[in-house]
Design an enzyme around this catalytic site. Structure first.
Site, PDB file in Angstrom:
ATOM      1  N   HIS A  98       0.818  -1.220   0.000  1.00 42.77           N
ATOM      2  CA  HIS A  98       0.000   0.000   0.000  1.00 42.77           C
ATOM      3  C   HIS A  98       0.850   1.268   0.000  1.00 42.77           C
ATOM      4  O   HIS A  98       0.353   2.343  -0.327  1.00 42.77           O
ATOM      5  CB  HIS A  98      -0.983   0.000   1.183  1.00 42.77           C
ATOM      6  CG  HIS A  98      -0.383   0.260   2.525  1.00 42.77           C
ATOM      7  ND1 HIS A  98      -0.200  -0.740   3.463  1.00 42.77           N
ATOM      8  CD2 HIS A  98       0.055   1.394   3.126  1.00 42.77           C
ATOM      9  CE1 HIS A  98       0.316  -0.217   4.559  1.00 42.77           C
ATOM     10  NE2 HIS A  98       0.485   1.074   4.386  1.00 42.77           N
ATOM     11  N   ASP A 129      -0.516  -7.408   0.790  1.00 42.52           N
ATOM     12  CA  ASP A 129       0.040  -6.096   1.146  1.00 42.52           C
ATOM     13  C   ASP A 129       1.547  -6.130   1.375  1.00 42.52           C
ATOM     14  O   ASP A 129       2.061  -5.535   2.321  1.00 42.52           O
ATOM     15  CB  ASP A 129      -0.670  -5.542   2.392  1.00 42.52           C
ATOM     16  CG  ASP A 129      -0.488  -4.035   2.537  1.00 42.52           C
ATOM     17  OD1 ASP A 129       0.156  -3.421   1.655  1.00 42.52           O
ATOM     18  OD2 ASP A 129      -0.957  -3.472   3.541  1.00 42.52           O
ATOM     19  N   SER A 209       4.237   1.902   8.548  1.00 36.82           N
ATOM     20  CA  SER A 209       3.953   0.784   7.647  1.00 36.82           C
ATOM     21  C   SER A 209       5.205   0.360   6.888  1.00 36.82           C
ATOM     22  O   SER A 209       5.947   1.186   6.374  1.00 36.82           O
ATOM     23  CB  SER A 209       2.870   1.179   6.644  1.00 36.82           C
ATOM     24  OG  SER A 209       1.637   1.357   7.277  1.00 36.82           O
TER      25      SER A 209
END
Length: 514
Positions: A98, A129, A209
């Site tokens: 992402h 992801d 992330s």
């Protein structure tokens, strides 16, 4: 936390409290001054370990341009973002999909280095992801060392460390937390895929992330999403999912996850047990539906009871025991690769049978994942913009779910296969936008409708619509929509005259241009 940065307010501390505190400080003097207690080597080792990890973690900068599903012929507004990645074996940088999805430019920055290095995507897996980046300049990798990937997950209450670059600062952040849950849940990036998830009580904020989660000097996961309106709850892609992704990439091609396609429900109803005549000593969930695009189609049947999977007993709630943890039985399939098989022991027609299911990654147009890294196709006529319904289209509705077609979109996307809609369609074509012009003033009631036919021809896909619009019916374009008895009718001559004017007003390619 108190107004004094978390320190207690000493102004009102009782005298005996002060004496007790001084006594504790004296007794624990060596804790405050480790050099005098022989702990210098331990601290030095720990600092060296942190330094080693810091040399492996990078900040990822991206320039992103998402597609505009209202006007697919042009890109959306460019934007930027940051995330985290880390070096693994083979001079590859592991991060989240992402972070780099729809990116037109990617750069990475090492800790303590002001230089931004151009990077490119080596592999991406939107269904889990994860992504791999690489830097073509070999100088980038000098003074860096890769992080080892663990073989197994930590257990509940084990302490892990999360490294990353959360928003609000430019320096590397290091936080600690414990593993609080191991579960099977939806990955937000695709919106539909479910995999194993590790929950930790360390905050994972935007920018974190893609950062490594470390346990005993090894990577046990990748930070990837947090929980809104909750403090100190973060979610991690655990090492089994990471290792599976890397194994899938061994041939330099990502294949994806096989889909069993068997929807089950818990077998806890005594009446159902009697109806199936299942022995009281057996357990397992009951198959209620088999996906026509899934690997189980033609091999498992509705009302089958799944007793074991690869010799692992399946409980009534669909869980199996793996490495001391109770997980959904699909997790065994999750760990398998394209081209392998899975074996079930099944109770069917009052007998135990063995069923082997070959596993592959189906080309299923009715899995409504969020799409990335691709420009949506469209067909335009008279200012009407037709596209293929995807999960991305739901963003067109925003928070306005009062749109009468919102429920229809949801129904078609969720029940296309269960209600046999897939037999009439290859994909769902929607009128996603209308560019206002006098020729289409009466068409707004059809906006967001799903097309079923045009000019006397059924529309199974966007190509069918494009072809049908080349042949008006008796001088008119007639378009039919699901759930409506009214048809959209447009005079073909007026449409033809309006095309050039619409193209000029909205900066579209001139339809009359060679």
């Amino acid at each position: 936390m108190s107004p004094h940065n978390g320190h207690p307010n000493h102004e009102h501390m009782p005298r005996r409290g002060v004496i007790a505190t001084l006594a504790m400080m004296a007794a624990g003097l060596c804790l405050l001054f480790p050099a005098g207690c022989g702990n210098e080597k331990a601290l030095s080792f720990r600092q060296a370990q942190i330094t080693h990890i810091r040399q492996s973690v990078v900040k990822v900068y991206v320039t992103i341009q998402r597609p505009d599903y209202r006007m697919p012929w042009q890109g959306g507004r460019p934007g930027g973002g940051t995330g985290t990645g880390f070096l693994i074996a083979g001079r590859r940088i592991l991060t989240n999909a992402h972070i780099i999805s729809d990116a037109s430019q990617i750069q990475v920055q090492k800790d303590g280095d002001s230089r931004l290095w151009p990077a490119r995507v080596a592999a991406v897996a939107h269904d889990c992801d994860l992504a791999l980046l690489t830097v073509d300049d070999p100088v980038f990798f000098e003074s860096m060392s890769h992080l080892p990937i663990a073989e197994s997950m930590p257990t509940l209450n084990d302490e892990v460390t999360v490294y990353g670059y959360p928003l609000g600062g430019d320096r590397l952040s290091i936080t600690r937390g414990v593993v609080s849950r191991l579960d099977y849940g939806v990955y937000v990036h695709s919106g539909v895929d479910q995999h194993l998830v590790m929950q930790v009580d360390a905050a994972i904020n935007p920018g974190n992330s893609g950062g490594p989660v470390i346990f005993r000097k090894q990577v046990v996961g990748v930070a990837f999403q947090g929980l809104e309106m909750a403090e100190n709850i973060g979610y991690v892609i655990p090492v089994p999912v990471v290792r599976r992704f890397l194994e899938d990439m061994q041939d330099d091609q990502y294949h994806g996850y096989p889909e069993l396609g068997a929807l089950c429900f818990s077998r806890r109803n005594e009446a159902l047990m009697k109806a199936l005549q299942l022995p009281a000593t057996d357990n397992g969930p009951v198959v209620m539906y088999v996906d026509p695009y899934g690997n189980a189609y033609g091999r498992l049947n509705a009302r089958d009871v799944l007793l074991t999977i690869d010799d692992h007993p399946i409980q009534d709630d669909g869980t199996v025991l793996m490495n001391g943890n109770s997980v959904d039985f699909h997790e065994i399939i999750e760990l398998k690769q394209h081209g392998t098989t899975v074996r079930f022991e099944v109770w069917r027609d009052m007998q135990r049978i063995t069923v082997e299911v070959p596993l592959s990654v189906p080309d299923d147009p009715f899995i409504f994942r969020t799409r990335y890294d691709q420009t949506p196709e469209c067909v335009m006529m008279a200012g009407l913009v037709f596209t293929v319904l995807t999960r991305n289209h739901f963003t067109l509705l925003g928070r306005d779910w009062s749109d009468r077609y919102a429920a229809q979109w949801l129904y078609f996307s969720q029940y296309a296969k269960m209600d046999n809609l897939y037999k009439q369609f290859d994909e769902f074509v929607v009128l996603s936008n209308i560019l206002p012009h006098p020729v289409n003033t009466h068409c707004h009631g059809f906006r967001h409708g799903i097309v079923t036919g045009a000019n006397g021809h059924p529309v199974r896909n966007l190509a069918d619509l494009r072809q049908a619009l080349e042949s008006p019916t008796n001088g008119f374009h007639i378009i039919q929509f699901a759930g409506l008895q009214d048809w959209m009718v447009l005079p073909a001559d007026e449409v033809r005259k309006a095309e050039t004017e619409i193209a000029s007003s909205y900066e579209l390619p001139d339809p009359e241009a060679p």
